[in-house]
Design an enzyme around this catalytic site. Structure first.
Site, PDB file in Angstrom:
ATOM      1  N   LYS A 138     151.446  -2.417  88.923  1.00 18.49           N
ATOM      2  CA  LYS A 138     152.324  -1.369  88.407  1.00 18.49           C
ATOM      3  C   LYS A 138     152.317  -0.128  89.305  1.00 18.49           C
ATOM      4  CE  LYS A 138     148.880   0.598  85.266  1.00 18.49           C
ATOM      5  NZ  LYS A 138     148.690   1.823  86.034  1.00 18.49           N
ATOM      6  N   THR A 139     151.155   0.244  89.849  1.00 13.86           N
ATOM      7  CA  THR A 139     151.101   1.421  90.720  1.00 13.86           C
ATOM      8  C   THR A 139     151.898   1.170  92.000  1.00 13.86           C
ATOM      9  OG1 THR A 139     148.917   1.970  89.840  1.00 13.86           O
ATOM     10  CG2 THR A 139     149.580   3.062  91.878  1.00 13.86           C
ATOM     11  N   ASP A 159     153.927   6.620  84.547  1.00  9.96           N
ATOM     12  CA  ASP A 159     152.905   5.569  84.550  1.00  9.96           C
ATOM     13  C   ASP A 159     152.226   5.531  83.179  1.00  9.96           C
ATOM     14  OD1 ASP A 159     151.178   3.603  85.446  1.00  9.96           O
ATOM     15  OD2 ASP A 159     149.817   5.014  86.421  1.00  9.96           O
ATOM     16  N   GLU A 160     151.762   4.356  82.767  1.00 16.45           N
ATOM     17  CA  GLU A 160     151.029   4.184  81.491  1.00 16.45           C
ATOM     18  C   GLU A 160     151.835   4.743  80.313  1.00 16.45           C
ATOM     19  OE1 GLU A 160     148.570   2.359  81.637  1.00 16.45           O
ATOM     20  OE2 GLU A 160     147.317   2.717  83.407  1.00 16.45           O
ATOM     21  N   GLN A 210     147.921  -2.679  76.348  1.00 16.48           N
ATOM     22  CA  GLN A 210     146.852  -1.778  76.769  1.00 16.48           C
ATOM     23  C   GLN A 210     146.982  -0.403  76.119  1.00 16.48           C
ATOM     24  OE1 GLN A 210     145.406  -2.154  80.975  1.00 16.48           O
ATOM     25  NE2 GLN A 210     147.300  -3.296  81.283  1.00 16.48           N
ATOM     26  N   ARG A 243     139.393  -6.075  83.038  1.00 14.57           N
ATOM     27  CA  ARG A 243     138.793  -5.261  84.094  1.00 14.57           C
ATOM     28  C   ARG A 243     138.078  -6.152  85.106  1.00 14.57           C
ATOM     29  NH1 ARG A 243     142.114  -2.085  83.917  1.00 14.57           N
ATOM     30  NH2 ARG A 243     142.960  -3.571  82.429  1.00 14.57           N
TER      31      ARG A 243
END
Length: 767
Positions: free
Chosen positions: A32-33, A219-220, A250, A598
């Site tokens: 995503k980044t 973002d997020e 998330q 993670r």
């Protein structure tokens, strides 16, 4: 450089999106980044927008910094302007420094961190005659913050959040806002609320910034709250160029006000929106990814993604049931030692639901000499000496900052006692003026005691000298002058050990260097203070730490070669407070999904039925987490189900006080429930699920408690007592600890050494 060549097909579609709203559903580890940074570069390279017309916002300084560096690497250093890449709070603070005067504030406002807010609330409770034990400051502030995050003010609080103490909270909320306003200060929530209010109240400013930031990337997005959502709506009022990236699976910050509905209803809120799914995972092995997907698919509040990976399947997941929290920590420690022997460059994380679980891991890692870092410990800008100097800077540049003044007016001690400060604060409240104004009046009042008066005069002389230089001296020069003028080093050497004093002075030197670097970057003193106020412990996370300990919430956005998820028990994870709400339970499951994803290469799960508990459930065995039962059996090896509940592993850990954390437990050292394949010597029927085990335990809990004869068998035993065992001979009790409904004894015998025994089965005779 062909930007699109580095992207997979779905990433390419997202990066090339034209105008209008877009929702990118980005699964864990799907890049995503990369999509956000490449889209920024794509917009600039294709002349869709100038760099200064692009705004990208995220939630942590660390994420913003990494994003900024990636954009710079893609675009090169030759540009005359930069896109704005920032956190929500930093972005709003920057604009408020220019515009907040329209709301009646001065642009030199202070930002109160959690410590400042707590001190202010303590004062308010005292002034209002409220008992801190009945209304703890931390709880009151939490409820106020929750209301602010839902854009609800004190006047609506009672009707929106009815409860027995709602009127008290509403009153304290009103007083709190008033005191902030009087101090020309904002708390973290106000930063967003004031920006929303300003853009809503002043159409010219709204249109100006909407024209300026023509492309907005978020973002997020699943972590946005109501004020952040409203801010984005206002900023895109003249265009709909809102590009958001997020993952509903998330969304784990409901307690901070995050609203999962923002991402679930995006297409409804922004008609005509394009939805793009990023489903290829680049981070985890196939087995880890399958495990995470299977667990989170039990949720209903999802838009739905099918994650896949070209990575190898990897190892199956290991689940460990240990005999106690200490055994759990010892086992994890042994695995870490073996993993680091196998690959010294591994980055390993121990993740847990609650901070208190870190203690055993820290103690065992320390005993084994394994270096570790704890995320969530005091961050650099949160250290005492740094906060002292920050408070001096704040009062120099904002004389109305009462909290900063009260922190440093007697630091170092000047003979200004608590009663004097209480009197000055009360007078300031009565007059509705800053405390500093009352201090200046008191310093000229002959009725004030001579010592206190001289102390105030000396403090005001120092402050006046620094204020006179604030427009000509650098921050570093001011800070050096403050440290010397108040003889801070002398105070530390008087009240701290030599080693601690030296360490704090090193921190001060580093702080002064940070101020110098800030000015070299062209930042103002307010930008420096803002950055310090908005910092967090994650900003200083050591990327090279081999072993990191942190809560699952803190792990969001990070990745590790190896992850241990500890404390996988009902009531702990999922947390007991989430049990009565489907929405809360689903958030706990999303938290589990975050923890699993993670891990890049290896994942370990750990739980114990006999973690030491307090309260009404003290002494009762814990059930394995329902999330363990939701995991596919072919992907998990080890003890994770009801059938394994009372069956011990044949290589369980050493006792709590052993000098070594390796080795085997023999039959006499094993707990009774382990030796007998039962709980409290009551044979378990064949149970097929955790639900069946829960019902069984409820029915047999009373029967499982030791009877009077069993209790009296070990009556009077305590640490230090000499005892005799029929097989092992004479010994001394080293410790006696509760484990479930039993007591565990650690006894050293003259003939056979140290043994771990269950009290009611040991039949020890006191000597």
């Amino acid at each position: 450089m062909d930007l699109l060549a580095d992207l997979n097909p779905q990433q390419r579609i997202a990066v090339q999106h034209g105008r209008g709203p877009a929702l990118v559903l980005a699964g864990a580890g799907s890049g995503k980044t990369r999509v956000i940074t490449y889209r920024i570069a794509y917009l600039i390279r294709n002349a869709a927008a100038r760099p200064e017309n692009i705004l990208a916002v995220t939630f942590t300084n660390k994420a913003a910094g990494e994003m900024r560096e990636r954009v710079q690497a893609l675009m090169g250093p030759s540009r005359t302007s930069e896109p704005r890449v920032s956190t929500f709070h930093s972005f709003c603070v920057r604009l408020l420094r220019r515009e907040i005067h329209r709301l009646g504030y001065r642009v030199d406002f202070s930002i109160y961190d959690t410590d400042d807010q707590r001190k202010l609330m303590k004062q308010i409770l005292k002034d209002a005659g409220k008992d801190e034990k009945v209304l703890p400051p931390r709880e009151v502030l939490s409820r106020i913050s929750f209301a602010k995050n839902h854009n609800i003010g004190p006047e609506q609080y009672v009707s929106q959040f009815p409860s027995p103490d709602a009127e008290d909270i509403g009153e304290l909320f009103e007083r709190y806002n008033t005191r902030l306003r009087q101090g020309n200060a904002l708390d973290f929530d106000d930063i967003l609320l004031k920006m929303v209010l300003l853009l809503d109240r002043f159409p010219d400013q709204r249109n100006y910034y909407s024209d300026w930031f023509r492309y907005i990337l978020v973002d997020e997005y699943q972590d946005t709250n109501r004020p952040q959502y409203e801010l984005l709506c206002l900023l895109t009022s003249k265009h709909q160029n809102l590009f958001v990236v997020g993952d509903e699976d998330q969304s784990i910050y409901k307690f901070r006000g995050a609203d999962i509905q923002n991402i679930l209803r995006f297409e409804r809120d922004f008609p005509g929106a394009t939805t793009i799914k990023l489903e290829q995972n680049y981070r985890s092995t196939g087995n880890i990814l399958k495990l995470a997907t299977t667990v989170v698919e039990n949720n209903t509040e999802r838009k739905g993604k099918v994650l896949w990976t070209e990575n190898q399947s990897g190892d199956v997941i290991t689940c460990r049931r240990s005999g106690s929290a200490r055994f759990e920590a010892a086992w994890v420690c042994r695995q870490i030692r073996a993993l680091l022997d196998e690959e010294p460059k591994y980055r390993i994380a121990i993740l847990y639901r609650a901070n208190f679980l870190s203690r055993n891991f820290e103690e065992v890692l320390l005993a084994e000499g394994i270096a570790y870092a704890v995320v969530g410990s005091v961050a650099f800008f949160g250290r005492m000496e740094i906060k002292d100097l920050l408070a001096y800077l704040r009062i120099i540049f904002n004389p109305e900052d009462d909290i900063a003044l009260l922190r440093i007016i007697n630091t170092p001690p000047r003979g200004i006692g608590a009663s004097t400060l209480d009197m000055l604060t009360q007078k300031a409240l009565e007059k509705g003026v800053p405390v500093l104004q009352v201090v200046e009046e008191a310093a000229r009042d002959p009725r004030l005691g001579g010592r206190a008066c001289k102390a105030l005069q000396r403090f005001l002389e120092l402050l006046a000298g620094w204020q006179a230089r604030r427009d000509t001296a650098t921050m570093a020069e001011l800070l050096k002058s403050i440290v010397e003028g108040i003889e801070y080093k002398k105070m530390l050497e008087k009240h701290e050990s030599a080693e601690e004093a030296a360490s704090r002075m090193e921190n001060i030197d580093e702080f002064i260097r940070a101020a110098e670097e800030s000015e070299e970057r062209g930042e103002t003193v307010f930008e420096f203070l803002d950055r310090a106020s908005l910092s967090s412990e994650l900003d200083t996370l050591d990327p090279n730490a081999r072993v990191s300990l942190m809560t699952l919430h803190s792990a969001k956005g990070l990745e590790f070669d190896v992850v241990f998820l500890a404390g996988m028990e009902e009531g702990l994870f999922p947390h007991s407070q989430s049990m009565n709400s489907r929405a809360d339970l689903e958030e706990e499951r999303r938290l589990c999904y975050v923890g699993i994803t993670r891990a890049r290469r290896k994942l370990f799960l750990a739980w114990t039925p006999f973690r030491r508990n307090f309260g009404p459930d003290a002494g009762s065995p814990s059930l394995p987490s329902r999330f363990l039962e939701e995991m596919p059996p072919e992907l998990v090896e080890g003890s994770r189900s009801a059938q394994d509940y009372a069956v011990g592993d044949d290589d369980d850990d050493d006792d709590d006080d052993d000098d070594s954390f390796s080795g085997e437990e023999d039959e006499d050292r094993a707990p009774a429930w382990k030796k007998r394949g039962s709980i409290n010597d009551t044979p378990l029927p064949q149970l097929k699920s955790i639900a069946e085990l829960r019902v069984y335990l409820q029915k047999t809990q009373q029967a499982a408690k030791p009877g009077r004869s069993e209790q009296s068998a070990g009556a009077g035993l305590k640490s230090g007592m000499r005892v005799r065992h029929a097989q092992f001979g004479d010994g001394i009790i080293l410790s006696r600890q509760r484990v479930g409904n039993d007591f565990k004894l650690i006894v050293t015998f003259s003939r056979v050494g140290r043994k771990t025994l269950i009290e009611r089965y040991a039949k020890l005779e006191a000597l």
